[in-house]
Design an enzyme around this catalytic site. Sequence first.
Site, PDB file in Angstrom:
ATOM      1  N   ASP A   1       0.833  -0.950   0.016  1.00  0.00           N
ATOM      2  CA  ASP A   1       0.034  -0.091   0.009  1.00  0.00           C
ATOM      3  C   ASP A   1       0.607   1.369  -0.279  1.00  0.00           C
ATOM      4  O   ASP A   1       0.654   2.610   0.824  1.00  0.00           O
ATOM      5  CB  ASP A   1      -1.277   0.054   1.045  1.00  0.00           C
ATOM      6  CG  ASP A   1      -1.422  -1.413   1.504  1.00  0.00           C
ATOM      7  OD1 ASP A   1      -2.364  -1.553   0.488  1.00  0.00           O
ATOM      8  OD2 ASP A   1      -1.909  -1.506   2.404  1.00  0.00           O
TER       9      ASP A   1
ATOM     10  N   LYS B   1       1.798   1.906  -5.272  1.00  0.00           N
ATOM     11  CA  LYS B   1       2.184   1.255  -6.395  1.00  0.00           C
ATOM     12  C   LYS B   1       0.930   1.300  -7.475  1.00  0.00           C
ATOM     13  O   LYS B   1       1.970   1.983  -8.724  1.00  0.00           O
ATOM     14  CB  LYS B   1       2.447   0.117  -6.200  1.00  0.00           C
ATOM     15  CG  LYS B   1       3.777  -0.723  -5.016  1.00  0.00           C
ATOM     16  CD  LYS B   1       3.671  -1.873  -5.149  1.00  0.00           C
ATOM     17  CE  LYS B   1       2.475  -3.114  -4.169  1.00  0.00           C
ATOM     18  NZ  LYS B   1       1.794  -2.282  -3.395  1.00  0.00           N
TER      19      LYS B   1
ATOM     20  N   HIS C   1      -4.670  -2.055  -6.101  1.00  0.00           N
ATOM     21  CA  HIS C   1      -4.037  -1.057  -5.908  1.00  0.00           C
ATOM     22  C   HIS C   1      -5.111   0.740  -6.289  1.00  0.00           C
ATOM     23  O   HIS C   1      -5.871  -0.102  -7.290  1.00  0.00           O
ATOM     24  CB  HIS C   1      -3.500  -0.783  -7.176  1.00  0.00           C
ATOM     25  CG  HIS C   1      -2.261  -2.298  -7.445  1.00  0.00           C
ATOM     26  ND1 HIS C   1      -1.610  -2.628  -7.521  1.00  0.00           N
ATOM     27  CD2 HIS C   1      -1.696  -3.155  -5.992  1.00  0.00           C
ATOM     28  CE1 HIS C   1      -0.577  -3.564  -7.031  1.00  0.00           C
ATOM     29  NE2 HIS C   1      -0.649  -3.269  -6.125  1.00  0.00           N
TER      30      HIS C   1
ATOM     31  N   GLN D   1       1.678  -5.804  -3.490  1.00  0.00           N
ATOM     32  CA  GLN D   1       2.374  -6.633  -2.002  1.00  0.00           C
ATOM     33  C   GLN D   1       3.275  -5.499  -1.153  1.00  0.00           C
ATOM     34  O   GLN D   1       3.823  -4.216  -2.478  1.00  0.00           O
ATOM     35  CB  GLN D   1       2.810  -7.933  -0.926  1.00  0.00           C
ATOM     36  CG  GLN D   1       1.421  -8.760  -1.267  1.00  0.00           C
ATOM     37  CD  GLN D   1       1.054  -9.007  -2.752  1.00  0.00           C
ATOM     38  OE1 GLN D   1       1.164  -9.709  -2.946  1.00  0.00           O
ATOM     39  NE2 GLN D   1      -0.143  -8.822  -2.410  1.00  0.00           N
TER      40      GLN D   1
HETATM   41  P1  GDP Z   1      -1.146   0.556  -3.801  1.00  0.00           P
HETATM   42  O1  GDP Z   1      -1.291  -1.228  -2.937  1.00  0.00           O
HETATM   43  O2  GDP Z   1       0.421   0.148  -3.253  1.00  0.00           O
HETATM   44  O3  GDP Z   1      -1.570   0.764  -4.941  1.00  0.00           O
HETATM   45  O4  GDP Z   1      -1.314   1.411  -2.834  1.00  0.00           O
HETATM   46  P2  GDP Z   1      -3.294   1.533  -2.042  1.00  0.00           P
HETATM   47  O5  GDP Z   1      -4.050   2.532  -4.055  1.00  0.00           O
HETATM   48  O6  GDP Z   1      -3.312   0.213  -1.638  1.00  0.00           O
HETATM   49  O7  GDP Z   1      -3.250   2.258  -1.180  1.00  0.00           O
HETATM   50  C1  GDP Z   1      -2.355   3.393  -1.538  1.00  0.00           C
HETATM   51  C2  GDP Z   1      -3.384   4.506  -1.284  1.00  0.00           C
HETATM   52  O8  GDP Z   1      -2.938   6.244  -1.399  1.00  0.00           O
HETATM   53  C3  GDP Z   1      -4.104   4.657  -2.297  1.00  0.00           C
HETATM   54  O9  GDP Z   1      -5.852   5.510  -1.654  1.00  0.00           O
HETATM   55  C4  GDP Z   1      -4.367   6.158  -2.690  1.00  0.00           C
HETATM   56  O10 GDP Z   1      -4.582   6.754  -4.403  1.00  0.00           O
HETATM   57  C5  GDP Z   1      -3.850   6.960  -1.979  1.00  0.00           C
HETATM   58  N1  GDP Z   1      -2.496   8.172  -2.710  1.00  0.00           N
HETATM   59  C6  GDP Z   1      -1.023   7.670  -3.321  1.00  0.00           C
HETATM   60  N2  GDP Z   1      -0.068   8.305  -3.187  1.00  0.00           N
HETATM   61  C7  GDP Z   1      -0.763   9.475  -2.627  1.00  0.00           C
HETATM   62  C8  GDP Z   1      -0.078  10.671  -2.323  1.00  0.00           C
HETATM   63  O11 GDP Z   1       1.016  10.918  -2.475  1.00  0.00           O
HETATM   64  N3  GDP Z   1      -0.717  11.743  -1.417  1.00  0.00           N
HETATM   65  C9  GDP Z   1      -1.943  10.865  -0.800  1.00  0.00           C
HETATM   66  N4  GDP Z   1      -2.252  11.314   0.231  1.00  0.00           N
HETATM   67  N5  GDP Z   1      -2.649   9.589  -0.984  1.00  0.00           N
HETATM   68  C10 GDP Z   1      -2.222   8.914  -2.026  1.00  0.00           C
HETATM   69  P1  IMO Z   2      -0.621  -4.275  -2.242  1.00  0.00           P
HETATM   70  O1  IMO Z   2      -0.642  -4.184  -3.200  1.00  0.00           O
HETATM   71  C1  IMO Z   2      -0.926  -4.734   2.534  1.00  0.00           C
HETATM   72  C2  IMO Z   2      -0.829  -8.954   4.041  1.00  0.00           C
HETATM   73  C3  IMO Z   2      -1.659  -8.969   4.702  1.00  0.00           C
HETATM   74  C4  IMO Z   2      -1.649 -10.294   6.079  1.00  0.00           C
HETATM   75  C5  IMO Z   2      -0.321 -11.052   4.568  1.00  0.00           C
HETATM   76  C6  IMO Z   2      -0.956 -12.107   4.315  1.00  0.00           C
HETATM   77  O2  IMO Z   2      -2.020  -3.641  -2.401  1.00  0.00           O
HETATM   78  O3  IMO Z   2       0.188  -3.875  -1.511  1.00  0.00           O
HETATM   79  P2  IMO Z   2      -2.018 -12.603   2.112  1.00  0.00           P
HETATM   80  O4  IMO Z   2      -3.637 -12.489   1.585  1.00  0.00           O
HETATM   81  O5  IMO Z   2      -1.140 -12.333   0.880  1.00  0.00           O
HETATM   82  O6  IMO Z   2      -1.677 -14.330   2.417  1.00  0.00           O
HETATM   83  O7  IMO Z   2      -1.960 -11.970   3.517  1.00  0.00           O
HETATM   84  O8  IMO Z   2       0.072  -9.892   3.939  1.00  0.00           O
HETATM   85  N1  IMO Z   2      -0.940  -8.287   2.545  1.00  0.00           N
HETATM   86  C7  IMO Z   2      -0.647  -6.764   1.991  1.00  0.00           C
HETATM   87  N2  IMO Z   2      -0.590  -6.143   3.293  1.00  0.00           N
HETATM   88  N3  IMO Z   2      -1.216  -4.263   0.181  1.00  0.00           N
HETATM   89  C8  IMO Z   2      -1.387  -5.489   0.237  1.00  0.00           C
HETATM   90  O9  IMO Z   2      -1.267  -5.573  -1.500  1.00  0.00           O
HETATM   91  C9  IMO Z   2      -1.655  -7.200   0.418  1.00  0.00           C
HETATM   92  N4  IMO Z   2      -1.578  -7.738   0.188  1.00  0.00           N
HETATM   93  C10 IMO Z   2      -1.197  -9.347   1.868  1.00  0.00           C
HETATM   94  O10 IMO Z   2      -2.430  -8.239   5.128  1.00  0.00           O
HETATM   95  O11 IMO Z   2      -0.486  -9.998   6.404  1.00  0.00           O
HETATM   96 MG    MG Z   3      -2.640  -1.839  -1.937  1.00  0.00          MG
END
Ligand code: GDP
Ligand code: IMO
Ligand code: MG
Length: 426
Positions: A13, A16, A41, A223
């Site tokens: 999170d 990416k 994502h 991840q």
């Molecule tokens: P990922 O799994 O790595 O793609 O990340 P996620 O989408 O799960 O979580 C990132 C969150 O942060 C999402 O809600 C994005 O819209 C948000 N986000 C990404 N870059 C920024 C940033 O620079 N600032 C803020 N405030 N939010 C961001």
């Molecule tokens: P993105 O791509 C954050 C965590 C779960 C748990 C562990 C194992 O959005 O960054 P799983 O279901 O993979 O067997 O769970 O990994 N986990 C993540 N945490 N972002 C993710 O993906 C995750 N995918 C799995 O919370 O601790």
């Molecule tokens: Mg994510």
Amino acid sequence: MAATVIIGAQWGDEGKGKITDYYAERSDYIVRFQGGNNAGHTIKYQDEEFKLHLVPSGIFREGKKAVIGNGVVVDPKVLIEEIESLEERDIDTSDLILSDRANLIMPYHRAEDLLEEKLKGDLKAGTTKKGIGPCYSDKVGRFGIRVIDLYNPKSLRNKLEKVIPMKNKLFDAYDEDEEWDVEEVFQKYRDYGKKLEKHVEDTSVILNEALNQGEDVLFEGAQGTHLDIDHGVYPYTTSSNTIAGGACCGSGVGPREISSVLGIVKAYTSRVGTGPFPAELEGDLGEHIREKGGEYGTTTGRPRRVGWLDLVMLTFSARVNSFSGLAITNLDVLAGLDEVKICTGYRYEGKEIREFPADIEKLYDFDPVYESFEGWEEQDWDEIAEKGYEALPENAKEYLDYIERKTEVPIKHVSIGPKRDQTVEK
Ligand code: GDP
Ligand code: IMO
Ligand code: MG
């Protein structure tokens, strides 16, 4: 650019999806190579928010190929639903390609995920319950069902006839009320196969041909480094190799093709799931960052644990991924705090420790050592996005310089908001 790999440097999170979407403009192929629909994502595109779980984040760029590589574990039902929901929102998915060698998440994998978490007690990782771990277990145990099996009825039935009785016995042994019927699963998966058939190809051949022709390939990690099955905080990890090397195994592209590895670093740390988290912030400050950063799981909606940026984690990530550059995200979320901290090491029994231990249970007893920085005010981030890096507040630039010095990896991009254009180049 050739082949660039985007990797989460922390616990997932990191943003990416946003950075992949940003980079996708200069890429021809965008490739997922590991994980499955445990990933979430988020992409903000034309003022709309999209949450992708399996489809690569390059899907919003017209004419680019979005590839799901062999290393991804694919729940076909989820993939079909994701394709349909994108199409309903006028996103063209005809350029989506699915590897014929990807393993499939089966109904028993989801059930096993729940059962295993229950049996593990305090060792549970707090999984996303999507069946990821059990699917990878069956892949390695060679009980897996792959995409290509959906098009060979004899082989599919044969494999199901071997694996389903085993699963039924397992659940019976634990007095679990779950049972699968070979014929029912066979029919359901054949139907999924028909719906996905036009996307299925040998993706290793396609990607290598593209690279030979000078096209640019972008690998989108899911991840993060510290969730890696080998290098993460095992057993509180996911079940795949999330680090840059995973891009090769999970796509059938050789390591000499990889020209750069971009580490995505959230300006603080977040974590969904269980396990040690030395720089964790509890109380009001943690709550403030969670609310301001919208730190709730994209896949499960769970509140994310948050903490200060941890340099021990980052230097580890720089080492195992050989990062050539960093993108720092969510810098805007830290605005408005008087003081911002970075964890530079841990203290344990009078000694300072700067490496993550293999025995990660020790992390529970480590006291974080912090470097303190003056905070920066809230800004008009859109104005800064237009003006560029130099317009960032001085204190924020000092914070970034410190990260760059300590990791010895150049910062290439700074993200100051969730939208595509809220990104500045350094
Ligand atoms: P990922 O799994 O790595 O793609 O990340 P996620 O989408 O799960 O979580 C990132 C969150 O942060 C999402 O809600 C994005 O819209 C948000 N986000 C990404 N870059 C920024 C940033 O620079 N600032 C803020 N405030 N939010 C961001
Ligand atoms: P993105 O791509 C954050 C965590 C779960 C748990 C562990 C194992 O959005 O960054 P799983 O279901 O993979 O067997 O769970 O990994 N986990 C993540 N945490 N972002 C993710 O993906 C995750 N995918 C799995 O919370 O601790
Ligand atoms: Mg994510």
